[in-house]
Design a protein around this motif. Structure first.
Motif, PDB file in Angstrom:
ATOM      1  N   UNK A 225       0.894  -1.162   0.090  1.00  0.00           N
ATOM      2  CA  UNK A 225      -0.047   0.098  -0.009  1.00  0.00           C
ATOM      3  C   UNK A 225       0.935   1.106   0.045  1.00  0.00           C
ATOM      4  N   UNK A 226       0.941   2.003  -1.069  1.00  0.00           N
ATOM      5  CA  UNK A 226       2.088   3.000  -1.139  1.00  0.00           C
ATOM      6  C   UNK A 226       1.450   4.245  -0.202  1.00  0.00           C
ATOM      7  N   UNK A 227       0.234   4.536  -0.046  1.00  0.00           N
ATOM      8  CA  UNK A 227      -0.133   5.364   1.098  1.00  0.00           C
ATOM      9  C   UNK A 227       0.594   5.034   2.485  1.00  0.00           C
ATOM     10  N   UNK A 228       0.515   3.734   2.954  1.00  0.00           N
ATOM     11  CA  UNK A 228       1.399   3.593   3.955  1.00  0.00           C
ATOM     12  C   UNK A 228       2.807   3.769   3.996  1.00  0.00           C
ATOM     13  N   UNK A 229       3.272   3.362   2.829  1.00  0.00           N
ATOM     14  CA  UNK A 229       4.670   3.605   2.467  1.00  0.00           C
ATOM     15  C   UNK A 229       5.226   5.121   2.261  1.00  0.00           C
ATOM     16  N   UNK A 230       4.272   5.765   1.892  1.00  0.00           N
ATOM     17  CA  UNK A 230       4.780   7.107   2.025  1.00  0.00           C
ATOM     18  C   UNK A 230       4.789   7.971   3.127  1.00  0.00           C
ATOM     19  N   UNK A 231       3.734   7.502   3.963  1.00  0.00           N
ATOM     20  CA  UNK A 231       3.543   8.085   5.365  1.00  0.00           C
ATOM     21  C   UNK A 231       4.626   7.491   6.178  1.00  0.00           C
ATOM     22  N   UNK A 232       5.235   6.281   6.238  1.00  0.00           N
ATOM     23  CA  UNK A 232       6.458   5.783   6.916  1.00  0.00           C
ATOM     24  C   UNK A 232       7.656   6.465   6.312  1.00  0.00           C
ATOM     25  N   UNK A 233       7.572   6.869   5.271  1.00  0.00           N
ATOM     26  CA  UNK A 233       8.863   7.515   4.661  1.00  0.00           C
ATOM     27  C   UNK A 233       8.858   9.073   5.038  1.00  0.00           C
ATOM     28  N   UNK A 234       7.710   9.569   5.362  1.00  0.00           N
ATOM     29  CA  UNK A 234       7.537  10.887   5.900  1.00  0.00           C
ATOM     30  C   UNK A 234       7.861  10.935   7.226  1.00  0.00           C
ATOM     31  N   UNK A 235       7.444  10.110   8.214  1.00  0.00           N
ATOM     32  CA  UNK A 235       7.831  10.095   9.443  1.00  0.00           C
ATOM     33  C   UNK A 235       9.138   9.829   9.735  1.00  0.00           C
ATOM     34  N   UNK A 236       9.776   8.953   8.703  1.00  0.00           N
ATOM     35  CA  UNK A 236      11.287   8.656   8.996  1.00  0.00           C
ATOM     36  C   UNK A 236      12.020  10.067   8.605  1.00  0.00           C
TER      37      UNK A 236
END
Length: 172
Positions: free
Chosen positions: A156-167
């Protein structure tokens, strides 16, 4: 071992769409399973962007470019399947696939300007781990240039993008 466990979370949920309980993930993997063994082909002319710019004066199709093409083509095959299922179910999640493993052997050189053929087939599917493994042969009119195996996971790219932003936020 996965070096990025906090970035990639594999899709393993059942979703409800249009009031019906649809297991989109299972539909995607069922469709990919039916495609297992089929050979997908792509043809293109090698241009300067795919050359060994760091080894002058030799301008040949580089190993990194071959791996890039193998990964990109494999992603396209999987993404076409995802899109077909998503359209059929009115599913709204942003699904894609990410590469998780590459093994490649560059066996012959071909110069810039030559036509190259990529043949890829799905050889293994592990629905429990959301993994798709493919085998690819890259060749020109004289023969094989390279062979490899590539593994991808549906995410799920929405989840991936959120995790990248959090990082990114944590790294500031």
């Amino acid at each position: 071992m996965n070096m990025y466990p906090s970035i990639c979370k594999i899709l393993k949920r059942t979703y409800t769409t249009n009031g019906n309980n649809n297991n989109v993930r299972q539909q995607i993997f069922n469709t990919l399973e039916k495609q297992k063994g089929n050979v997908f082909t792509r043809e293109f002319i090698v241009d300067e962007t795919k050359s060994t710019t760091f080894v002058k004066p030799i301008d040949i199709y580089s190993t990194p470019a071959m791996i890039w093409d193998m990964e990109w083509f494999t992603r396209d095959i999987i993404l076409d399947t995802i899109n077909d299922v998503v359209v059929a179910t009115d599913y709204e999640e942003n699904l894609d696939s990410v590469g998780t493993n590459v093994v490649f052997k560059h066996t012959a050189a071909t110069p810039i300007g030559e036509t190259v053929f990529i043949e890829t087939k799905i050889i293994h599917i592990d629905e429990a781990k959301s993994k798709i493994e493919t085998e690819t042969i890259i060749s020109d009119s004289l023969g094989i240039l390279g062979k490899g195996k590539h593994e991808r996971s549906i995410v799920d790219m929405n989840m991936i993008n959120q995790r990248i932003q959090d990082r990114k936020d944590k790294l500031k």
